[in-house]
Design an enzyme around this catalytic site. Structure first.
Site, mmCIF file in Angstrom:
data_model
loop_
_atom_site.group_PDB
_atom_site.id
_atom_site.type_symbol
_atom_site.label_atom_id
_atom_site.label_comp_id
_atom_site.label_asym_id
_atom_site.label_seq_id
_atom_site.Cartn_x
_atom_site.Cartn_y
_atom_site.Cartn_z
ATOM 1 N N ARG A 45 4.762 -13.018 9.796
ATOM 2 C CA ARG A 45 5.477 -11.798 9.457
ATOM 3 C C ARG A 45 6.813 -11.767 10.177
ATOM 4 O O ARG A 45 7.031 -12.477 11.157
ATOM 5 C CB ARG A 45 4.652 -10.556 9.785
ATOM 6 C CG ARG A 45 4.339 -10.384 11.254
ATOM 7 C CD ARG A 45 3.270 -9.337 11.503
ATOM 8 N NE ARG A 45 3.672 -8.000 11.122
ATOM 9 C CZ ARG A 45 3.069 -7.290 10.153
ATOM 10 N NH1 ARG A 45 2.070 -7.790 9.483
ATOM 11 N NH2 ARG A 45 3.460 -6.077 9.883
ATOM 12 N N LYS A 105 4.187 0.975 9.497
ATOM 13 C CA LYS A 105 4.341 2.226 8.750
ATOM 14 C C LYS A 105 3.766 3.399 9.531
ATOM 15 O O LYS A 105 4.285 4.502 9.448
ATOM 16 C CB LYS A 105 3.666 2.095 7.389
ATOM 17 C CG LYS A 105 4.529 1.303 6.422
ATOM 18 C CD LYS A 105 3.934 1.300 5.037
ATOM 19 C CE LYS A 105 2.931 0.200 4.902
ATOM 20 N NZ LYS A 105 2.492 -0.039 3.525
ATOM 21 N N GLU A 125 0.872 -1.166 0.000
ATOM 22 C CA GLU A 125 0.000 0.000 0.000
ATOM 23 C C GLU A 125 0.912 1.219 0.000
ATOM 24 O O GLU A 125 1.774 1.333 0.877
ATOM 25 C CB GLU A 125 -0.862 -0.026 1.263
ATOM 26 C CG GLU A 125 -1.891 1.061 1.270
ATOM 27 C CD GLU A 125 -2.756 1.028 2.533
ATOM 28 O OE1 GLU A 125 -2.729 0.030 3.273
ATOM 29 O OE2 GLU A 125 -3.435 2.035 2.766
HETATM 30 P P1 ATP Z 1 2.673 -2.375 8.293
HETATM 31 O O1 ATP Z 1 1.683 -3.225 9.031
HETATM 32 O O2 ATP Z 1 4.065 -2.590 8.711
HETATM 33 O O3 ATP Z 1 2.333 -0.940 8.270
HETATM 34 P P2 ATP Z 1 1.420 -3.303 5.947
HETATM 35 O O4 ATP Z 1 1.153 -4.744 6.081
HETATM 36 O O5 ATP Z 1 0.290 -2.366 6.131
HETATM 37 O O6 ATP Z 1 2.665 -2.911 6.819
HETATM 38 P P3 ATP Z 1 1.568 -3.338 3.111
HETATM 39 O O7 ATP Z 1 2.056 -2.273 2.236
HETATM 40 O O8 ATP Z 1 0.123 -3.634 3.140
HETATM 41 O O9 ATP Z 1 2.069 -2.984 4.568
HETATM 42 O O10 ATP Z 1 2.400 -4.664 2.886
HETATM 43 C C1 ATP Z 1 2.717 -5.216 1.648
HETATM 44 C C2 ATP Z 1 2.986 -6.686 1.837
HETATM 45 O O11 ATP Z 1 4.066 -6.864 2.760
HETATM 46 C C3 ATP Z 1 1.794 -7.397 2.423
HETATM 47 O O12 ATP Z 1 1.609 -8.604 1.707
HETATM 48 C C4 ATP Z 1 2.179 -7.661 3.848
HETATM 49 O O13 ATP Z 1 1.589 -8.855 4.312
HETATM 50 C C5 ATP Z 1 3.703 -7.772 3.760
HETATM 51 N N1 ATP Z 1 4.335 -7.403 5.030
HETATM 52 C C6 ATP Z 1 4.135 -6.288 5.749
HETATM 53 N N2 ATP Z 1 4.837 -6.319 6.902
HETATM 54 C C7 ATP Z 1 5.519 -7.496 6.908
HETATM 55 C C8 ATP Z 1 6.424 -8.129 7.823
HETATM 56 N N3 ATP Z 1 6.771 -7.566 8.967
HETATM 57 N N4 ATP Z 1 6.918 -9.344 7.484
HETATM 58 C C9 ATP Z 1 6.585 -9.922 6.331
HETATM 59 N N5 ATP Z 1 5.743 -9.386 5.428
HETATM 60 C C10 ATP Z 1 5.201 -8.190 5.702
HETATM 61 MG MG MG Z 2 -1.564 -3.121 4.816
#
Ligand code: ATP
Ligand code: MG
Length: 569
Positions: free
Chosen positions: A269, A279, A43
């Site tokens: 994760r 984020k 995102e």
């Molecule tokens: P955050 O929760 O850290 O703000 P997010 O999941 O909202 O991150 P996205 O941009 O939606 O961030 O993530 C893109 C991809 O990266 C998604 O498929 C998510 O599952 C994966 N992802 C995010 N954080 C992690 C992590 N700590 N370990 C592994 N994969 C991750």
């Molecule tokens: Mg997300």
């Protein structure tokens, strides 16, 4: 030798659970065209962090391994939080890791028209309805994990009225929050995500790509599976928190008229102690000015670690060591640093830099003489080049390498003691000069001309070796020394607020470090080791021609701290 290679090549690396699923799907003809298609779906509401590296390596890595492809899809359904700056940073970070999506760049916003048409069809088939419950009422009607939800009074609205209202929402005739479009599934489902989930909400916000074309935006649980289906994704891999959403995913990909049915798989994760990796929190650190932007070298963002001097290879090694599992765990920060040191040790150019300079004068060395010693750039690399280091009467050594009144077992320089100056000569300290406060500001010594190259012809040994920089030929640089941004293993766990656990000493700036002149050849992106002081890199963002600024990537293994502890000093 041959036998060994034979042995290694037949050794089987165990498959992770996703590889097993993929191989099973391939073997059983369940993959259209036998082509594995994955996607990385960020995102664009922030910069990527180290956790995302795991997801990137997994999605792009699986595509590579099985000769398929990995799409880069911007999951841009929250217009207010998204930004072109984030989109560009995400692309550059993925490329830095060495992955390429080729022509397969997509945006969920590309599918807004298709999604809208699917929503209209669902209404026509009686499978979706426009609801006017308030946010509070929606929550109340939803029920809990132990109690079923209740049907909304709007659930039985006629198809005609639903179509009219949805069209009015689309045309911007209703204010935000007045209506939502919901799927008609089951308000008594044990899975809360199936209790008539929202499909569309009204939002009068400009979107970075579609501008003001839309004032209704589709929800994640509707958008994501359909985007996967449109792109013929075969294996949709996400983190465990989406496990409960899988039935909603399956519902969406099962909608009549959607031909391809991808499957969602969840993995744990990546969590690392001492780091925050959300984020929202990282954005907060930026907004509050606690760090100097998303790419501050203390940030666990890809752009931060890149500016800090981490190599992409070391991060890929780190990710491969931690593996892929379905159980959440916390990885130790020191494992990541270990991988960084392992990689940089193999590739860093060694330079002599004195971070805390103390003047050293060799009384019996000719006043204006400059001689040169040859140093191997990287002794770990058999094909390494060499460079020349100028040596003069006046030098700098590290302040900690001299003690006027040393404890036992101190083998460095002190009056009467002989040590080696790396690559150069044996020297013996003779006297000191002090300032008005009694601090040593200059050490005088004599050198043994016979020990040129750092060994005495009579075979006598010295225990200490110091690095040094010529006071007249060396250059002054700035070095930025980093420590962890948070001082507790789980920031905020004990205090309730991660900001309470910030490390006040996470950055130390040394403005007058002395470096051998070879440092002037260092370029942005070069990996350097300042002998005994750690791995460093040029900070390309703040360095100027007049003032070179270096970031410490990592310390070397800190044997000195241990020794000091032992000696009790
Ligand atoms: P955050 O929760 O850290 O703000 P997010 O999941 O909202 O991150 P996205 O941009 O939606 O961030 O993530 C893109 C991809 O990266 C998604 O498929 C998510 O599952 C994966 N992802 C995010 N954080 C992690 C992590 N700590 N370990 C592994 N994969 C991750
Ligand atoms: Mg997300």
């Amino acid at each position: 030798m041959d036998e060994r290679i034979e042995e290694e090549s037949t050794e089987k690396v165990p498959l992770n659970f996703l590889e097993r699923i993929i191989e099973d799907d391939l073997a059983n003809g369940r993959v259209p065209d036998n082509t594995i298609v994955t996607r990385f779906p960020p995102e664009p509401n922030g910069y990527l962090h180290i956790g995302h590296i795991k997801s990137i390596c997994l999605n792009f890595g699986l595509a590579q391994k099985y000769q398929g492809r990995c799409h880069l899809r911007f999951d841009d359904t929250n217009p207010e939080k998204e930004d072109m700056e984030y989109i560009n940073s995400i692309k550059s970070d993925i490329r830095w890791l060495g992955f390429d999506w080729g022509k397969y760049e997509y945006h969920a916003s590309d599918y807004y028209q298709q999604l809208y048409e699917i929503a209209v069809r669902l209404i026509q088939e009686g499978k979706a309805y426009v609801d006017s419950l308030s946010a509070e009422q929606l929550k109340e009607y939803r029920g809990t994990l132990t109690e079923p939800g209740k049907n909304s009074p709007d659930r039985d609205r006629s198809i005609e009225e639903n179509l009219r209202l949805f069209e009015e929402m689309h045309q911007g005739k209703h204010p935000e929050g007045s209506y939502i479009l919901r799927a008609k599934i089951d308000m008594a489902s044990p899975n809360l995500n199936l209790r008539d989930p929202a499909l569309y909400r009204i939002k009068f916000a400009s979107h970075p790509r579609t501008g003001d074309t839309w004032c209704i935006y589709p929800m994640y649980d509707f958008t994501h599976p359909i985007s996967d289906a449109i792109e013929n994704i075969t294996h949709s891999i996400c983190t465990l928190e989406f496990e409960d959403h899988r039935p909603a995913y399956d519902w969406a990909t099962d909608i009549d008229g959607i031909e391809h049915a991808p499957h969602q798989y969840e993995f744990a994760r990546l969590n690392i102690n001492y780091l925050v990796m959300s984020k929202r929190r990282l954005l907060n650190l930026v907004k509050l000015g606690i760090v100097d932007g998303w790419d501050d070298p203390r940030m666990p963002t890809i752009s931060g670690i890149r500016r800090r001097g981490y190599s992409p290879e070391s991060m890929k090694d780190f990710i491969s060591r931690i593996g892929v599992a379905k159980v959440e765990s916390v990885v130790d920060y020191s494992l990541m640093e270990f991988c960084v040191r392992e990689d940089l040790n193999k590739r860093a150019t060694r330079l002599m830099v004195v971070l805390d300079p103390l003047k050293l004068v060799i009384d019996n060395y000719p006043d204006d003489k400059v001689e040169y010693f040859e140093a191997t750039d990287n002794p770990e690399d058999p094909s390494s080049k060499t460079h020349q280091i100028p040596f003069t009467k006046e030098l700098y050594i590290e302040r900690e390498d001299f003690m006027e009144d040393p404890p036992k077992k101190y083998h460095r320089l002190y009056p009467g003691n002989e040590v080696r100056l790396k690559y150069a000569y044996y020297i013996t300290a003779t006297s000191v000069v002090k300032d008005a406060d009694g601090n040593v500001v200059e050490v005088h010594c004599t050198y043994d001309p016979e020990s040129r190259g750092g060994a005495a012809p009579d075979g006598r040994k010295v225990k200490g070796t110091s690095h040094w920089v010529s006071a007249t030929e060396g250059v002054t640089i700035e070095a930025r020394l980093y420590d962890k941004l948070f001082q507790t293993e789980y920031p905020g766990k004990a205090t309730g607020n991660y900001l309470d656990d910030l490390n006040p000493d996470s950055l130390k700036i040394v403005t007058d470090a002395k470096a051998e002149p070879e440092i002037l050849n260092a370029k942005v992106g070069d990996y350097l080791q300042f002998v005994r002081n750690g791995y460093f890199c040029v900070d390309g963002k703040v360095s100027t021609k007049e003032k070179l600024i270096f970031n410490r990537t990592a310390t070397l293994k800190d044997s000195w701290a241990k020794l000091k502890e032992k000696m009790g000093v």
